[in-house]
Design an enzyme around this catalytic site. Structure first.
Site, PDB file in Angstrom:
ATOM      1  N   LYS A 168      32.365  98.186  29.848  1.00 50.75           N
ATOM      2  CA  LYS A 168      32.964  97.526  28.678  1.00 50.75           C
ATOM      3  C   LYS A 168      34.249  96.807  29.086  1.00 50.75           C
ATOM      4  O   LYS A 168      35.244  97.444  29.418  1.00 50.75           O
ATOM      5  CB  LYS A 168      33.300  98.542  27.580  1.00 50.75           C
ATOM      6  CG  LYS A 168      33.693  97.854  26.277  1.00 50.75           C
ATOM      7  CD  LYS A 168      34.337  98.783  25.268  1.00 50.75           C
ATOM      8  CE  LYS A 168      35.820  98.925  25.451  1.00 50.75           C
ATOM      9  NZ  LYS A 168      36.595  97.656  25.327  1.00 50.75           N
ATOM     10  N   GLU A 243      43.043 105.180  36.184  1.00 53.13           N
ATOM     11  CA  GLU A 243      44.109 104.402  36.814  1.00 53.13           C
ATOM     12  C   GLU A 243      45.020 103.946  35.692  1.00 53.13           C
ATOM     13  O   GLU A 243      44.614 103.148  34.849  1.00 53.13           O
ATOM     14  CB  GLU A 243      43.496 103.241  37.583  1.00 53.13           C
ATOM     15  CG  GLU A 243      44.376 102.760  38.708  1.00 53.13           C
ATOM     16  CD  GLU A 243      45.361 101.706  38.285  1.00 53.13           C
ATOM     17  OE1 GLU A 243      46.371 102.060  37.622  1.00 53.13           O
ATOM     18  OE2 GLU A 243      45.118 100.537  38.589  1.00 53.13           O
ATOM     19  N   CYS A 277      49.601  96.859  36.881  1.00 51.61           N
ATOM     20  CA  CYS A 277      49.810  98.310  36.846  1.00 51.61           C
ATOM     21  C   CYS A 277      50.838  98.742  37.883  1.00 51.61           C
ATOM     22  O   CYS A 277      51.605  99.659  37.655  1.00 51.61           O
ATOM     23  CB  CYS A 277      48.493  99.041  37.056  1.00 51.61           C
ATOM     24  SG  CYS A 277      47.592  98.465  38.481  1.00 51.61           S
ATOM     25  N   GLU A 377      56.485 101.864  30.630  1.00 52.57           N
ATOM     26  CA  GLU A 377      55.793 100.702  31.181  1.00 52.57           C
ATOM     27  C   GLU A 377      55.813  99.588  30.136  1.00 52.57           C
ATOM     28  O   GLU A 377      55.385  99.781  29.004  1.00 52.57           O
ATOM     29  CB  GLU A 377      54.347 101.070  31.532  1.00 52.57           C
ATOM     30  CG  GLU A 377      53.595  99.919  32.161  1.00 52.57           C
ATOM     31  CD  GLU A 377      52.200 100.314  32.636  1.00 52.57           C
ATOM     32  OE1 GLU A 377      51.402 100.821  31.820  1.00 52.57           O
ATOM     33  OE2 GLU A 377      51.902 100.114  33.827  1.00 52.57           O
TER      34      GLU A 377
HETATM   35  P1  NAI Z   1      44.340 100.363  26.340  1.00 54.96           P
HETATM   36  O1  NAI Z   1      44.460 101.498  27.280  1.00 54.96           O
HETATM   37  O2  NAI Z   1      44.257 100.662  24.878  1.00 54.96           O
HETATM   38  O3  NAI Z   1      43.031  99.485  26.700  1.00 54.96           O
HETATM   39  C1  NAI Z   1      42.379  99.469  27.945  1.00 54.96           C
HETATM   40  C2  NAI Z   1      40.875  99.567  27.731  1.00 54.96           C
HETATM   41  O4  NAI Z   1      40.567 100.800  27.101  1.00 54.96           O
HETATM   42  C3  NAI Z   1      40.256  98.484  26.838  1.00 54.96           C
HETATM   43  O5  NAI Z   1      38.976  98.143  27.337  1.00 54.96           O
HETATM   44  C4  NAI Z   1      40.121  99.199  25.496  1.00 54.96           C
HETATM   45  O6  NAI Z   1      39.115  98.658  24.681  1.00 54.96           O
HETATM   46  C5  NAI Z   1      39.756 100.587  25.952  1.00 54.96           C
HETATM   47  N1  NAI Z   1      40.027 101.661  24.988  1.00 54.96           N
HETATM   48  C6  NAI Z   1      41.047 101.727  24.089  1.00 54.96           C
HETATM   49  N2  NAI Z   1      40.960 102.868  23.367  1.00 54.96           N
HETATM   50  C7  NAI Z   1      39.874 103.544  23.812  1.00 54.96           C
HETATM   51  C8  NAI Z   1      39.259 104.778  23.472  1.00 54.96           C
HETATM   52  N3  NAI Z   1      39.753 105.555  22.517  1.00 54.96           N
HETATM   53  N4  NAI Z   1      38.158 105.159  24.139  1.00 54.96           N
HETATM   54  C9  NAI Z   1      37.660 104.391  25.126  1.00 54.96           C
HETATM   55  N5  NAI Z   1      38.173 103.204  25.480  1.00 54.96           N
HETATM   56  C10 NAI Z   1      39.284 102.784  24.847  1.00 54.96           C
HETATM   57  O7  NAI Z   1      45.551  99.372  26.632  1.00 54.96           O
HETATM   58  P2  NAI Z   1      46.220  98.307  25.615  1.00 54.96           P
HETATM   59  O8  NAI Z   1      46.424  98.942  24.275  1.00 54.96           O
HETATM   60  O9  NAI Z   1      45.460  97.055  25.684  1.00 54.96           O
HETATM   61  O10 NAI Z   1      47.630  98.075  26.322  1.00 54.96           O
HETATM   62  C11 NAI Z   1      48.724  98.941  26.044  1.00 54.96           C
HETATM   63  C12 NAI Z   1      49.483  99.263  27.298  1.00 54.96           C
HETATM   64  O11 NAI Z   1      48.651  99.955  28.216  1.00 54.96           O
HETATM   65  C13 NAI Z   1      49.996  98.077  28.094  1.00 54.96           C
HETATM   66  O12 NAI Z   1      51.174  97.554  27.586  1.00 54.96           O
HETATM   67  C14 NAI Z   1      50.187  98.707  29.446  1.00 54.96           C
HETATM   68  O13 NAI Z   1      51.403  99.404  29.484  1.00 54.96           O
HETATM   69  C15 NAI Z   1      49.053  99.697  29.545  1.00 54.96           C
HETATM   70  N6  NAI Z   1      47.929  99.142  30.330  1.00 54.96           N
HETATM   71  C16 NAI Z   1      47.834  99.477  31.658  1.00 54.96           C
HETATM   72  C17 NAI Z   1      46.861  98.911  32.451  1.00 54.96           C
HETATM   73  C18 NAI Z   1      46.736  99.240  33.890  1.00 54.96           C
HETATM   74  O14 NAI Z   1      46.335  98.413  34.689  1.00 54.96           O
HETATM   75  N7  NAI Z   1      47.007 100.456  34.309  1.00 54.96           N
HETATM   76  C19 NAI Z   1      45.923  97.927  31.924  1.00 54.96           C
HETATM   77  C20 NAI Z   1      46.060  97.691  30.486  1.00 54.96           C
HETATM   78  C21 NAI Z   1      47.044  98.279  29.757  1.00 54.96           C
END
Ligand code: NAI
Ligand code: MG
Length: 481
Positions: A168, A243, A277, A377
């Site tokens: 996804k 990650e 990240c 972050e």
């Molecule tokens: P998020 O962690 O909510 O989203 C990342 C992925 O997880 C997306 O595909 C989303 O649809 C999915 N997701 C969200 N809730 C889920 C659930 N309950 N069950 C399964 N999948 C789920 O990140 P978001 O809200 O877009 O960004 C918020 C913060 O997260 C950013 O500001 C950043 O600090 C961090 N982040 C870190 C990343 C990294 O590379 N480690 C990448 C993206 C966000």
């Protein structure tokens, strides 16, 4: 979406809008997957695994991966332009990313035939073996900062290991993966081995993680969602890799090469709009060069040209979404109260840029490591500059964080560098460099930055399980009773 080799809509017929962050305009509508679509995709992946894919030879899996690599490389222009339109990043960065996508598939194409088990020396007349087998069906959840590259980091090792999967992409950036999926069949991937569903976290991601036919969950994203995923995966005792980003220290000693230092500090946190990240968002500078380095960074940061990613003059694009822009602006506000602002600190004034989700490259200085902007972050172009006295002080500040993804040290003194390398609590440590990432080398975090490692043989290991096989060579009864 792609389920069982067919391009399909969501069962409900519902779609959602995908935005161009440079203009704030809708650029596509994609299927809005719900639990019913997830269930269908997982069942297809289960069947594909049980009825054929698990018996496909490693040689054949390797060849498929090499064809995927070739396809990505041949379609660099198409994929890079789409990546830029959807994620915002400058085109040169998207081209670099697609090159890495190809390299990732290539690496795992080569590795497929090199994964093997071991023969053990047990104290008996027996042949004892540890063999590696694919774990089964993988659920893969992708973030929006490197949309196709993060997908490749998960698809390639899973195909290499012999798993089937449902992947996804993030709701903000599904387009390059959906595009790439159109070429799976011509690259020789059997139907149902890789299924792609587009949807939101709670309505599509959560049922995917929780599905009883899923054996392994791989996730890149926020700590908060990482914890939720681990809790959900506990119910089925699924193997989990996470990650989760960080607040990585980029540490500059006074004896570092000055030009490289300034460049490395800016690159570390402003590349990809800071949506990285491993961003070196805490810049630790030793006091003798503190003022000089701050001034040099500020001057260079003023020259970073903001603009739409497709404009070759743009050095920084918009952040991915309105929500992310607002998040970054919130931290800019907090930073103004906690520290001193050197440059940036808001949105650009240019009305053309006001349409999109642009934020200025921002540098705060005299930041205390206890400040919110040094602890949380931000995932945007915001640098926190922190002074330090000596090696001990640098280490204390660097390790005083819940995170542990990456760290970098800059100095011409090799002994000092090596002492730092040994004591930094991070899964990745760079010396006199920032952000280089190679598919051959392990990627993952200490502490709250995650569990497991991606890339290299470590990445394939996440999709394998070990079976012990014991073959008795004595043709006699055990004779105990
Ligand atoms: P998020 O962690 O909510 O989203 C990342 C992925 O997880 C997306 O595909 C989303 O649809 C999915 N997701 C969200 N809730 C889920 C659930 N309950 N069950 C399964 N999948 C789920 O990140 P978001 O809200 O877009 O960004 C918020 C913060 O997260 C950013 O500001 C950043 O600090 C961090 N982040 C870190 C990343 C990294 O590379 N480690 C990448 C993206 C966000
Ligand atoms: Mg979220």
């Amino acid at each position: 979406m792609l389920i069982d080799g067919e391009r399909v809509a969501a069962a409900s017929g519902r779609t959602f809008d995908v935005m161009n962050p440079a203009t704030g305009e809708v650029m596509a509508k994609v299927p809005d997957a719900q639990a019913a679509d997830v269930d269908r995709a997982v069942k297809v992946a289960r069947r594909a695994f049980d009825e054929g894919w698990r018996d496909v030879t490693a040689q054949e899996r390797g060849r498929i991966l090499l064809r995927l690599a070739e396809k990505a490389r041949a379609e660099t222009k198409t994929l890079a332009e789409l990546e830029t339109l959807n994620s915002g990043k400058p085109l040169a960065e998207s081209e670099f990313d697609i090159g890495d996508v190809a390299t990732c598939f290539e690496y795992y194409g080569g590795l497929a035939t090199k994964l093997h088990g071991e023969v053990l020396n047990v104290p008996d007349n027996a042949l004892s073996m540890a063999i590696r087998e694919p774990i089964g069906v993988a659920a893969q959840i992708i973030p929006w900062n490197y949309p196709l590259l993060m997908a490749a980091w998960k698809l390639a090792p899973a195909i290499c290991a012999g798993c089937t999967m449902v992947i996804k992409p993030a709701e903000q950036t599904p387009l390059t993966l959906l595009k790439f999926a159109r070429w799976f069949e011509e690259c020789g991937l059997p139907k149902g081995v890789v299924n792609v569903i587009s949807g939101f976290g709670e309505s599509a991601g959560a049922p995917l993680v929780a599905h009883k036919d899923v054996d392994k969950v791989a996730f890149t994203g926020s700590v908060e969602v990482g914890k939720t995923i681990m809790r959900a995966a506990a119910e089925g005792l699924k193997k989990v890799s996470l990650e989760l980003g960080g607040k990585s220290p980029n540490i500059f000693f006074a004896d570092a090469d000055f030009e490289s230092a300034v460049d490395g500090a800016l690159f570390g946190v402003f590349i990809n709009q800071g949506e990285v990240c491993s961003a070196g968002s805490r810049v630790l500078v030793q006091r003798p060069i503190y003022k000089k380095m701050l001034d040099a960074m500020v001057e260079k940061a003023r020259g970073i040209k903001l603009g739409p990613g497709l404009d070759p003059a743009s050095k920084m694009g918009p952040v991915v979404s309105k929500a992310q822009m607002e998040r970054v602006m919130r931290y800019q506000e907090i930073g103004r109260k906690e520290a001193k602002l050197a440059v940036g600190g808001g949105r650009p004034k240019d009305p053309e840029l006001q349409r999109g989700y642009f934020v200025e490259p921002t540098i705060f200085y005299d930041v205390d490591n206890s400040a919110t902007i040094a602890r949380e972050e931000i995932f945007g172009p915001v640098m926190s500059v922190i002074p330090f006295d000596d090696e001990k002080d640098a280490l204390r500040i660097a390790n005083d964080t819940q995170y542990g993804l990456a760290a970098a040290v800059w100095s011409r003194d090799i002994f000092k560098c090596l002492r730092m390398v040994k004591r930094l609590q991070a899964g990745i440590v760079w010396v006199n460099h920032m952000q280089p990432t190679y598919v051959e080398a392990p990627w993952g975090g200490y502490k709250m930055s995650g569990i497991g490692r991606e890339l290299g043989p470590w990445g394939a290991e996440e999709y394998l399980q070990v079976k012990q096989v014991h073959i008795n060579l004595n043709e006699q009864p055990i004779g105990w009773y």
